[in-house]
Write an enzyme that holds these catalytic residues in place. Structure first.
Site, PDB file in Angstrom:
ATOM      1  N   GLU A 189       5.230   0.470 126.899  1.00 26.39           N
ATOM      2  CA  GLU A 189       4.935  -0.860 126.385  1.00 26.39           C
ATOM      3  C   GLU A 189       3.456  -1.212 126.586  1.00 26.39           C
ATOM      4  OE1 GLU A 189       7.014  -2.276 124.585  1.00 26.39           O
ATOM      5  OE2 GLU A 189       8.838  -2.925 125.580  1.00 26.39           O
ATOM      6  N   ASN A 195       4.862  -3.573 118.510  1.00 26.24           N
ATOM      7  CA  ASN A 195       3.779  -3.881 119.452  1.00 26.24           C
ATOM      8  C   ASN A 195       2.964  -2.630 119.805  1.00 26.24           C
ATOM      9  OD1 ASN A 195       5.504  -2.450 121.068  1.00 26.24           O
ATOM     10  ND2 ASN A 195       5.923  -4.117 122.528  1.00 26.24           N
ATOM     11  N   ASP A 248      13.163   8.804 125.775  1.00 25.83           N
ATOM     12  CA  ASP A 248      13.528   7.672 126.622  1.00 25.83           C
ATOM     13  C   ASP A 248      15.034   7.415 126.640  1.00 25.83           C
ATOM     14  OD1 ASP A 248      13.615   6.849 123.982  1.00 25.83           O
ATOM     15  OD2 ASP A 248      11.985   5.403 124.159  1.00 25.83           O
ATOM     16  N   HIS A 280       4.250   0.289 120.867  1.00 19.88           N
ATOM     17  CA  HIS A 280       4.797   1.163 121.896  1.00 19.88           C
ATOM     18  C   HIS A 280       5.218   2.510 121.322  1.00 19.88           C
ATOM     19  CE1 HIS A 280       9.138  -0.606 121.487  1.00 19.88           C
ATOM     20  NE2 HIS A 280       9.147   0.604 120.971  1.00 19.88           N
TER      21      HIS A 280
END
Ligand code: GLP
Length: 236
Positions: free
Chosen positions: A143, A136, A67, A138
Site C-alpha cells: 500500500e 491507489n 498475497d 498498490h
C-alpha cells in the site's frame, strides 16, 4: 518500461498469456509469480484453454502468489487460495506442492513472512511476475506508505483498498482488514514483470506509476527501476 495499449480486455489478456506461456515453454520448471483480482481472470482462462489443447504443460511449473488476506481460511471463497484453485490450479496439471501462497492464518505472522521470503529464494527467485494495480498504485498489497517494504510483510489495508475490494464481499464488515504481501525485493528481483490493467479508471494510476516520481506513495512507481517490465493496458 514497455507500454502496450490494446483495444479490448481480451487482446490484453492474450498478450499477457503469450508472455507467460513463452516462459513456461522456454523453462518448464519456471517460477511464475501470480496475482489475484479481476484483471488476471481472462489471462488464466486463456492459459487454461491452452493447457486443455495440450499446448501448455504445468507439470514442473512452480508458482508463488503475491498475497493473501489474514484471518480467512484457504477454503473460504473470499480467500486468494480459493481464487487461485478455482481459476487456475484446479484446471491445469500443476502439482499442489509446487503452488505456493502466503498463509494468512499462520499463528506467527512474522515467521510466516520470513518463511515466504526464504521459500522464494530457495526456488531461485521469480522468472516472470504478473502484477495488477490498485487504484491507489498498490502492487500485491504493498500500500502507499512512507517507505517501500523490502520483505514479505504484514499490512493493514488502506481504506481505499477496502472500498475497492468491497465488490468481492457481501458485507463491508466481511472484508479482511489485513493481509500478507510479498515485498518489493522479491518483486523487483523477478527477471521479468508484466503489469496488466484494464478500464479507464486505471489509466491515471498507470501513467503516474510509469511517468511520475518514484515514490512509496505510488508503490508501482518503483517498477520504473526494473529493466524488463511490460505494461499491458486496455481501456475496456
Ligand atoms: C487486490 C490485489 C492486487 C490487485 C488489485 C487490483 O488488491 N491484492 O494484487 O492488483 O486487487 O485488482 P483488480 O484487478 O480487480 O482491479
Amino acid at each position: 518500461m514497455k507500454y502496450q495499449v490494446f483495444d479490448t480486455y481480451g487482446q490484453m489478456c492474450r498478450r499477457a498469456a503469450n508472455l507467460i506461456s513463452a516462459q513456461i515453454i522456454l523453462k518448464e520448471d519456471c517460477v511464475l509469480g501470480l496475482a489475484t483480482g479481476s484483471t488476471p481472470l481472462g489471462i488464466y482462462k486463456i492459459l487454461v484453454s491452452w493447457y486443455e489443447k495440450a499446448d501448455l504443460d504445468f507439470a514442473k511449473v512452480r508458482t508463488v502468489n503475491l498475497d493473501e488476506y489474514c484471518g480467512i481460511a484457504a477454503d473460504d471463497p473470499q480467500s486468494y487460495h480459493y481464487f487461485m484453485q478455482k481459476h487456475l490450479f484446479s484446471k491445469v496439471n500443476i502439482k499442489a506442492a509446487n503452488a505456493h501462497m502466503p498463509n494468512g492464518l499462520a499463528a506467527d505472522i512474522q515467521a510466516e513472512c520470513k518463511r515466504y521470503d526464504a521459500l522464494i529464494a530457495s526456488l531461485g527467485g521469480i522468472d516472470i511476475q504478473l502484477l495488477g494495480i490498485g487504484h491507489n498504485g498498490h502492487i500485491g498489497f504493498n500500500e502507499p506508505a512512507d517507505v517501500f517494504s523490502k520483505d514479505t510483510t504484514y499490512v493493514k489495508l488502506s481504506e481505499d483498498t477496502i472500498r475497492s475490494n468491497a465488490r468481492f464481499f457481501k458485507a463491508v464488515s466481511d472484508i479482511p482488514r489485513s493481509a500478507i504481501t510479498m515485498g518489493m525485493q522479491s518483486i523487483m528481483c523477478s527477471r521479468k514483470i508484466i503489469l496488466a490493467a484494464n478500464g479507464k479508471d486505471k489509466e491515471d494510476i498507470i501513467h503516474k506509476a510509469m511517468e511520475g516520481p518514484i515514490t512509496p506513495e505510488v508503490p508501482a512507481s518503483i517498477l520504473q527501476l526494473h529493466p524488463d517490465v511490460s505494461v499491458l493496458f486496455s481501456k475496456e
